[in-house]
Design a protein around this motif. Structure first.
Motif, PDB file in Angstrom:
ATOM      1  N   ARG A 164      43.761 -22.794   2.729  1.00 17.70           N
ATOM      2  CA  ARG A 164      44.657 -21.821   3.102  1.00 17.70           C
ATOM      3  C   ARG A 164      45.301 -21.851   4.647  1.00 17.70           C
ATOM      4  N   LEU A 165      46.168 -20.790   5.192  1.00 15.11           N
ATOM      5  CA  LEU A 165      45.924 -20.841   6.537  1.00 15.11           C
ATOM      6  C   LEU A 165      45.346 -20.729   7.441  1.00 15.11           C
ATOM      7  N   ALA A 166      45.027 -21.300   8.331  1.00 22.34           N
ATOM      8  CA  ALA A 166      43.720 -21.243   9.223  1.00 22.34           C
ATOM      9  C   ALA A 166      44.284 -20.531  10.468  1.00 22.34           C
ATOM     10  N   VAL A 167      42.392 -19.307  10.788  1.00 22.95           N
ATOM     11  CA  VAL A 167      43.007 -18.292  11.945  1.00 22.95           C
ATOM     12  C   VAL A 167      41.815 -18.057  12.648  1.00 22.95           C
ATOM     13  N   GLY A 168      42.690 -17.674  13.359  1.00 25.31           N
ATOM     14  CA  GLY A 168      41.129 -18.073  15.055  1.00 25.31           C
ATOM     15  C   GLY A 168      41.746 -16.989  15.720  1.00 25.31           C
ATOM     16  N   ARG A 169      40.621 -16.165  16.127  1.00 21.32           N
ATOM     17  CA  ARG A 169      40.590 -14.552  16.880  1.00 21.32           C
ATOM     18  C   ARG A 169      40.879 -14.598  18.216  1.00 21.32           C
ATOM     19  N   GLU A 170      41.120 -14.005  19.249  1.00 21.87           N
ATOM     20  CA  GLU A 170      41.753 -13.660  20.727  1.00 21.87           C
ATOM     21  C   GLU A 170      41.095 -12.808  20.846  1.00 21.87           C
ATOM     22  N   ALA A 171      41.911 -11.924  22.511  1.00 25.97           N
ATOM     23  CA  ALA A 171      41.041 -11.218  22.663  1.00 25.97           C
ATOM     24  C   ALA A 171      41.281  -9.729  22.370  1.00 25.97           C
ATOM     25  N   ALA A 172      40.307  -9.266  22.054  1.00 23.86           N
ATOM     26  CA  ALA A 172      40.219  -7.618  22.120  1.00 23.86           C
ATOM     27  C   ALA A 172      40.848  -7.342  20.327  1.00 23.86           C
ATOM     28  N   HIS A 173      41.017  -8.422  19.652  1.00 22.23           N
ATOM     29  CA  HIS A 173      41.216  -8.551  17.673  1.00 22.23           C
ATOM     30  C   HIS A 173      39.885  -8.697  17.404  1.00 22.23           C
ATOM     31  N   SER A 174      39.924  -7.419  15.934  1.00 25.07           N
ATOM     32  CA  SER A 174      38.250  -7.710  15.237  1.00 25.07           C
ATOM     33  C   SER A 174      38.095  -8.587  14.141  1.00 25.07           C
ATOM     34  N   ALA A 175      39.217  -9.411  14.122  1.00 24.28           N
ATOM     35  CA  ALA A 175      38.969  -9.583  13.526  1.00 24.28           C
ATOM     36  C   ALA A 175      39.811 -11.413  13.811  1.00 24.28           C
ATOM     37  N   ARG A 176      39.546 -12.387  12.622  1.00 18.17           N
ATOM     38  CA  ARG A 176      40.535 -13.716  13.328  1.00 18.17           C
ATOM     39  C   ARG A 176      41.544 -13.353  12.223  1.00 18.17           C
ATOM     40  N   ARG A 177      42.574 -13.325  12.807  1.00 17.84           N
ATOM     41  CA  ARG A 177      43.854 -13.027  12.421  1.00 17.84           C
ATOM     42  C   ARG A 177      45.111 -13.385  13.073  1.00 17.84           C
ATOM     43  N   ILE A 178      44.643 -15.513  13.532  1.00 22.44           N
ATOM     44  CA  ILE A 178      46.082 -15.563  14.504  1.00 22.44           C
ATOM     45  C   ILE A 178      46.179 -17.159  13.776  1.00 22.44           C
ATOM     46  N   VAL A 179      47.290 -17.383  13.790  1.00 20.80           N
ATOM     47  CA  VAL A 179      47.871 -18.465  13.248  1.00 20.80           C
ATOM     48  C   VAL A 179      48.596 -19.292  13.662  1.00 20.80           C
ATOM     49  N   HIS A 180      47.460 -20.322  13.885  1.00 21.91           N
ATOM     50  CA  HIS A 180      48.496 -21.054  14.656  1.00 21.91           C
ATOM     51  C   HIS A 180      49.019 -22.624  14.747  1.00 21.91           C
ATOM     52  N   VAL A 181      49.251 -23.156  15.839  1.00 24.60           N
ATOM     53  CA  VAL A 181      50.216 -25.160  14.970  1.00 24.60           C
ATOM     54  C   VAL A 181      49.424 -25.972  15.883  1.00 24.60           C
ATOM     55  N   ARG A 182      48.555 -26.857  15.702  1.00 25.44           N
ATOM     56  CA  ARG A 182      47.658 -27.959  16.412  1.00 25.44           C
ATOM     57  C   ARG A 182      46.421 -27.322  17.409  1.00 25.44           C
ATOM     58  N   GLY A 183      46.618 -26.271  17.077  1.00 21.90           N
ATOM     59  CA  GLY A 183      45.348 -25.559  17.987  1.00 21.90           C
ATOM     60  C   GLY A 183      46.722 -24.526  19.310  1.00 21.90           C
ATOM     61  N   ASP A 184      46.875 -25.770  19.895  1.00 19.82           N
ATOM     62  CA  ASP A 184      47.881 -24.355  20.991  1.00 19.82           C
ATOM     63  C   ASP A 184      49.453 -24.468  21.424  1.00 19.82           C
ATOM     64  N   GLY A 185      49.880 -25.112  20.111  1.00 16.08           N
ATOM     65  CA  GLY A 185      51.253 -25.466  20.401  1.00 16.08           C
ATOM     66  C   GLY A 185      51.480 -24.571  19.014  1.00 16.08           C
ATOM     67  N   ALA A 186      52.629 -22.747  18.734  1.00 14.82           N
ATOM     68  CA  ALA A 186      52.251 -22.772  17.910  1.00 14.82           C
ATOM     69  C   ALA A 186      53.860 -22.304  18.363  1.00 14.82           C
ATOM     70  N   GLY A 187      53.749 -21.925  19.461  1.00 12.55           N
ATOM     71  CA  GLY A 187      55.312 -21.497  20.278  1.00 12.55           C
ATOM     72  C   GLY A 187      55.799 -22.732  19.795  1.00 12.55           C
TER      73      GLY A 187
END
Length: 535
Positions: free
Chosen positions: A115-138
């Protein structure tokens, strides 16, 4: 297919998209097989802030999360002026756009169950950030889309041209004036088109300390403003609280995901300082964290991001981009705290667009950071920018595909085109210093008035069209910041530190209105410390 400026035709029935970042690439792909001319100032995949984005894309794709919860978090952070319908609409389209990106080959991180792995970032109430290799999404997203664009025969790619003027007639777009990037002495190139999409990025490089590439100088906003477009919320500039201060311009970014994984903020005495400022401490909204970091630096204690305990030896594997930036500067983030400072990072303001990405000028659409949809309000929620870019790029493509675009009636006329002078480099440096000092993290009325007068004079007197465009955007930001006599979201006035409920609405302005503000301030004496922007 790729063209260069030597075989560039001057009139086209194509849709013309200006900008090689996420919004421009995605819109061009969504328009296929309709003919598109895509113009990128830098080689494709370079020079776009979206390629540098580390955090990822916010999307409610995990079990237990919902678009409604995502929209609620967006609204909570936005300082009371988020367009709630826009925020909810974007959140509801997120899953579909993520699957589009997967289809274009973006390798989003997955968990052990696929499944898509999701992380959490500031002011989000849930883990919902999809990443690429941790910090290489862009970088991964832009690389995948760039490859797809190059493989798409309906997209004509023109690299190395900068849009320096938008041409209009009777309130409608007729074309663009472009020039070879970095060659101010080159003759302008004119292109006639009745359908133009601006996806030129933000304004971060107007500031002396920024995480944005040099191409993010606000040119797209400026050319739209010169053509009479309505500009929304230009005073709201988000400063990323954790730019890595190692003497580089732009400054490398230490992604917010580091704090999501437990990294803390400390001063030079080793003390955590955000715990006393906000219940969420390091995960408070970005404007609050940025001001906290700024205050520690101003007090002479310095500010540092400390991931030694939270990550330690796992740092290099989980955040390779940040790790490489630190190591290149002689810092080992596994064993040392990282020196940081707030840096201009994202512009909530931009060309006003409706739910289809249409501006106030017929035939002009805008997407990505150059636009203002109302989704971010006074303060963008982390990782919502890439999401907004793909959602609106798709909407713009749908809107254009659903209607007939009239053919250009004639070649557009050449504009009066001032050229660069030897003073430009010094003037740019002074403009960027003025933006950081007077229109930065903390603002006040006197400083903003000084900035407004200086930018108006520079815009009026410069002999460089590129510098004029920088001054235009700077003027719009400073004039709107001067007008908003309160503190809201990312806009903080030390002389008006509280929110004013009477000002809980978005700003809608024009270049003419910003110039009127400058005129009203011309009779006020400049502080003795003020230095002319023009040598």
């Amino acid at each position: 297919m790729t063209n260069n400026i030597h075989n560039f035709t001057r009139s086209t029935d194509d849709v013309v998209i200006v900008g090689g970042g996420l919004a421009g690439l995605f819109c061009a792909l969504k328009l296929a097989p309709r003919p598109v001319t895509l113009i990128s100032a830098a080689p494709l995949g370079q020079g776009a802030s979206s390629a540098w984005a580390q955090g990822g894309i916010a999307a409610a794709v995990a079990e237990g999360d919902s678009p409604e919860a995502h929209a609620a978090d967006t609204i909570a952070v936005g300082g009371g002026i988020v367009d709630e319908a826009v925020a909810l609409g974007i959140a509801r389209e997120a899953s579909q756009r993520i699957h589009d990106l997967l289809a274009y080959g973006v390798p989003f991180d997955r968990d052990l169950e696929g499944r898509l792995a999701v992380g959490r970032e500031a002011a989000h109430s849930a883990r919902r950030i999809v990443h690429v290799r941790g910090d290489g999404a862009g970088a991964a997203i832009v690389a995948a889309l760039s490859d797809a664009v190059r493989r798409t025969p309906s997209i004509r790619l023109i690299e190395g041209l900068v849009a320096e003027a938008l041409l209009t007639e009777d309130g409608a777009v007729t074309g663009l004036q472009l020039r070879e990037a970095g060659n101010f002495a080159a003759r302008p190139v004119m292109i006639a088109s009745r359908a133009v999409v601006l996806a030129t990025g933000g304004i971060g490089h107007l500031y002396a300390v920024t995480t944005n590439p040099v191409e993010a100088g606000g040119s797209g906003l400026a050319i739209a403003a010169h053509a009479g477009a309505v500009i929304a919320d230009p005073e709201f500039v988000q400063f990323h609280p954790t730019a890595i201060m190692v003497g580089r311009d732009p400054a490398p970014l230490a992604t917010e995901a580091l704090r999501g994984e437990g990294a803390t903020l400390i001063n030079g005495n080793g003390e955590r300082f955000m715990t006393a400022s906000h219940p969420l401490a390091e995960l408070a909204p970005r404007d609050i964290v940025a001001r906290g970091v700024f205050a520690e630096i101003a007090a002479g204690r310095g500010a540092f991001l400390d991931a030694r305990e939270a990550l330690g030896t796992r740092f290099a594997e989980q955040f390779p981009t940040v790790y490489a930036s630190c190591i290149a500067a002689g810092i080992d983030p596994a064993t040392q705290a990282i020196p940081i400072a707030p840096a201009a990072h994202y512009h909530m303001g931009g060309i006003t667009v409706d739910e289809r990405g249409r501006s106030s000028i017929d035939g002009l659409w805008a997407g990505g950071e150059v636009s203002s949809t109302g989704a971010h309000g006074a303060n963008r929620l982390a990782s919502n920018s890439l999401l907004e870019a793909v959602v609106y790029a798709a909407r713009i493509a749908d809107d254009i595909a659903g209607g007939a675009i009239p053919s250009p009636a004639r070649h557009p006329d050449t504009l009066v085109t001032p050229r660069a002078s030897a003073q430009d480099t010094a003037s740019v440096k002074r403009l960027r210093a003025m933006m950081s000092a007077r229109v930065g993290v903390i603002r006040d009325g006197d400083g903003l008035a000084e900035a407004v007068r200086q930018f108006a004079a520079l815009e009026r007197e410069t002999t460089s069209i590129a510098l004029r465009n920088m001054a235009t955007t700077a003027l719009l930001v400073a004039a709107s910041a001067w007008n908003r006599r309160e503190s809201r979201g990312a806009h903080f006035r030390s002389d008006h530190p509280a929110e004013n409920p009477a000002q809980a609405q978005r700003t809608m302005t024009t270049l003419a209105a910003a110039r009127e503000v400058a005129e009203s301030l011309t009779d006020r004496p400049l502080p003795r410390t003020a230095q002319s922007m023009i040598a």
